[in-house]
Design an enzyme around this catalytic site. Sequence first.
Site, PDB file in Angstrom:
ATOM      1  N   CYS A   2     -71.863  24.744 -99.330  1.00 16.35           N
ATOM      2  CA  CYS A   2     -72.220  24.093-100.842  1.00 16.35           C
ATOM      3  C   CYS A   2     -71.140  24.341-101.691  1.00 16.35           C
ATOM      4  O   CYS A   2     -70.398  25.370-101.559  1.00 16.35           O
ATOM      5  CB  CYS A   2     -73.448  24.696-101.219  1.00 16.35           C
ATOM      6  SG  CYS A   2     -75.021  24.110-100.535  1.00 16.35           S
ATOM      7  N   ASN A  99     -76.514  25.916-105.508  1.00 16.79           N
ATOM      8  CA  ASN A  99     -75.570  26.549-104.258  1.00 16.79           C
ATOM      9  C   ASN A  99     -76.412  27.826-103.891  1.00 16.79           C
ATOM     10  O   ASN A  99     -76.723  28.587-104.973  1.00 16.79           O
ATOM     11  CB  ASN A  99     -74.369  26.966-104.368  1.00 16.79           C
ATOM     12  CG  ASN A  99     -73.697  27.437-103.301  1.00 16.79           C
ATOM     13  OD1 ASN A  99     -74.420  27.737-102.292  1.00 16.79           O
ATOM     14  ND2 ASN A  99     -72.360  27.862-103.417  1.00 16.79           N
ATOM     15  N   GLU A 473     -62.498  35.371 -78.812  1.00 15.28           N
ATOM     16  CA  GLU A 473     -62.043  34.497 -80.104  1.00 15.28           C
ATOM     17  C   GLU A 473     -61.549  33.226 -79.537  1.00 15.28           C
ATOM     18  O   GLU A 473     -61.947  32.169 -80.165  1.00 15.28           O
ATOM     19  CB  GLU A 473     -60.883  35.441 -80.865  1.00 15.28           C
ATOM     20  CG  GLU A 473     -60.197  34.740 -81.827  1.00 15.28           C
ATOM     21  CD  GLU A 473     -61.249  34.016 -82.851  1.00 15.28           C
ATOM     22  OE1 GLU A 473     -62.392  34.162 -83.164  1.00 15.28           O
ATOM     23  OE2 GLU A 473     -60.633  33.356 -83.479  1.00 15.28           O
ATOM     24  N   LYS A 477     -62.971  29.714 -80.650  1.00 12.24           N
ATOM     25  CA  LYS A 477     -61.980  28.666 -81.417  1.00 12.24           C
ATOM     26  C   LYS A 477     -62.229  27.172 -80.682  1.00 12.24           C
ATOM     27  O   LYS A 477     -62.239  26.184 -81.413  1.00 12.24           O
ATOM     28  CB  LYS A 477     -60.466  28.948 -81.169  1.00 12.24           C
ATOM     29  CG  LYS A 477     -59.758  28.910 -82.290  1.00 12.24           C
ATOM     30  CD  LYS A 477     -59.693  29.592 -83.584  1.00 12.24           C
ATOM     31  CE  LYS A 477     -61.141  29.919 -84.106  1.00 12.24           C
ATOM     32  NZ  LYS A 477     -61.295  31.024 -85.095  1.00 12.24           N
ATOM     33  N   LYS A 591     -67.040  26.945 -94.049  1.00 14.00           N
ATOM     34  CA  LYS A 591     -66.274  28.144 -94.026  1.00 14.00           C
ATOM     35  C   LYS A 591     -66.732  29.123 -94.679  1.00 14.00           C
ATOM     36  O   LYS A 591     -66.496  30.163 -93.879  1.00 14.00           O
ATOM     37  CB  LYS A 591     -65.056  27.496 -95.108  1.00 14.00           C
ATOM     38  CG  LYS A 591     -63.946  28.437 -95.109  1.00 14.00           C
ATOM     39  CD  LYS A 591     -63.194  28.452 -93.935  1.00 14.00           C
ATOM     40  CE  LYS A 591     -61.865  29.405 -93.899  1.00 14.00           C
ATOM     41  NZ  LYS A 591     -61.511  29.596 -92.542  1.00 14.00           N
TER      42      LYS A 591
HETATM   43  O1  M6R Z   1     -65.306  34.812 -94.193  1.00 11.21           O
HETATM   44  P1  M6R Z   1     -65.888  35.510 -92.749  1.00 11.21           P
HETATM   45  O2  M6R Z   1     -64.524  36.163 -92.251  1.00 11.21           O
HETATM   46  O3  M6R Z   1     -66.941  36.594 -93.371  1.00 11.21           O
HETATM   47  O4  M6R Z   1     -66.768  34.293 -91.907  1.00 11.21           O
HETATM   48  C1  M6R Z   1     -67.198  34.724 -91.047  1.00 11.21           C
HETATM   49  C2  M6R Z   1     -67.447  33.884 -89.771  1.00 11.21           C
HETATM   50  O5  M6R Z   1     -68.463  32.936 -90.328  1.00 11.21           O
HETATM   51  C3  M6R Z   1     -66.253  33.098 -89.235  1.00 11.21           C
HETATM   52  O6  M6R Z   1     -65.038  33.969 -88.914  1.00 11.21           O
HETATM   53  C4  M6R Z   1     -66.278  31.803 -88.491  1.00 11.21           C
HETATM   54  O7  M6R Z   1     -66.963  32.464 -87.164  1.00 11.21           O
HETATM   55  C5  M6R Z   1     -65.063  30.844 -88.378  1.00 11.21           C
HETATM   56  N1  M6R Z   1     -65.406  29.680 -88.668  1.00 11.21           N
HETATM   57  C6  M6R Z   1     -64.609  31.242 -87.158  1.00 11.21           C
HETATM   58  O8  M6R Z   1     -63.429  30.201 -86.854  1.00 11.21           O
END
Ligand code: M6R
Length: 596
Positions: A2, A99, A473, A477, A591
């Site tokens: 949001c 939000n 990881e 990805k 994000k």
């Molecule tokens: O902002 P953060 O690092 O706490 O976020 C954690 C996860 O949501 C984030 O790393 C997510 O897994 C990514 N989209 C991966 O690319």
Amino acid sequence: MCGIVGYIGNEDVKETILSGLEKLEYRGYDSAGIAILNGNGLHIYKDKGRISHLREIVDFSINGTLGIGHTRWATHGKPNQINSHPHQSSTKRFTLVHNGIIENEEELIIEHLSDATFESDTDTEAIAQLIQKFSDEGNSTDRAIRYTLGLLEGSYALAIIDNENPEVIYAAKNKSPLLLGKGNGFNMIGSDAMAMIHHTNEFFELQDKEYAIITRQDIAIYNLQGRKIERETYFGELDATDIEKGTYPHYMIKEIDEQPFVIRRLIAAYQDEHGNLKVDSDILNQIRECDRIFIIACGTSYHAGMVGKFLFERITKKPTEIHISSEFVYNTPIISEKPLFVFISQSGETADSRAVLVKVKQMGYPTIAMTNVKGSTLYRETDYQLLLHAGPEIAVASTKAYTAQIAVLAIVACAASDSCNFNMLSELSIVANVMEALCDNRELYNELAKEFLTDKKSCFYIGRHVDYYTCLEAALKLKEISYIQTEGFAAGELKHGTIALIENCTPVIAIITQEQINLNTRSNIREVRARGAAVITMSLKRISSEKDQIVIDNVHEFLTPLVTAIPAQYLSYYAALQRGCDIDKPRNLAKSVTVE
Ligand code: M6R
């Protein structure tokens, strides 16, 4: 998750709000809307879909100098036109965007709004109805909003318009991020600085359980009791060009390419004038004095934390545990006598991690945030902070923040150690050069993605030791942006069950960087090949074999996860590109994940 943008000033508001919302697209959303207030009343445009669609439905002949906009990532109710924000009270006097999540919505409706009719399935509409109710009972708008905020449980960032007072936007915050932008003859609200950076770089921080009354000339901040709070503005460090794609087709590939520069920036940031490591001495003392480090993180940051555990145990000789935030909070393990909590989070806003922070703060334990966003919630609420210096990361898939996290963990581990027998900064400098060479080789990954991945339904990454962490990881990805079902697997575990999934042409990507497991992983490669797998092997030069498709120049054995990440990120990018996926904004994802 949001996004909110609001503007009150002298210019027409549409473009400011729409382009501000576009700057927040990276947060993830599935619908969008805007409300514009002018002398003819309030005009709302909203629908499911992208901002580009919102631009098509907005009537550009309508002008106004006050407006609020929103991108919604659905939690309560489907992503559709009715559930999109803004929402209104039943008389249409109060209009707002929200939000967060109101946790006591049902109780509020039973207790205060039993006669009200609701149009949407959202928790947000109840907020508008409550303000209306308290206003109808004879309270000023200011008071009606305060009464309402006092009843809300959960998280909220709010921008509110009262049709009968076209000179004001009201804003409020609890747990969800919201910044107030100070302009000359105008003022703004935004979920983060990116939404406002083209207009102002001067901000007021709004803290939890505070609200603001925003006019063209003034921003006044109050607590929920109505007492005015004096607060200084601060200037953001963000540069407008940092958040542009430039000539790149996607933010993700720009951010992958930036990694050598991020490592060099970190070397400069964590180095003193004599070329030695420079880390806040309080943080180093905390690490030395604790009996155990607990790393708390989610997603990609969790995978960086796995490497962090390895580094702290090998370099600092400090027992370290790594925990998924959402698990730790409700299934808390035994905590040692003198623990130190390290929260790794690119955004610094992740609700699951914050929930752990709240819990361990109540227990009185020391906390460190390792984040890319200065001033973010975790940054503000922890005792100590370590910055990632990666620059804004806008693609949903985390790339440069991941390698920055590992680099900062390595720096801190080394700085806290009495026996780190290598020069971390010069080893990181080698890493930056190797990363650069890997980036120059991107056409190879494009070709490999085309040959091995593009038309596949599933894929495996296999590796041992620290390579296993990279596999986890790399798999995340690939699946999050290309939607290929991918598993990261400890190579030695395959034969205990998962090898049953290997069929003719199943892609298996093997990562080998550690001498002591080289032969074992190569045996595992032979096992999957014998069952028809199409194998890509990524290895470090000193242990490479002639047929390995990706050979990476040597780096220190502790730092290999920094370089193996790069080809894996490119493979994901190109596989997603060739499959026609929405790379920077993958489906269903956000994000910064600001709900638990
Ligand atoms: O902002 P953060 O690092 O706490 O976020 C954690 C996860 O949501 C984030 O790393 C997510 O897994 C990514 N989209 C991966 O690319």
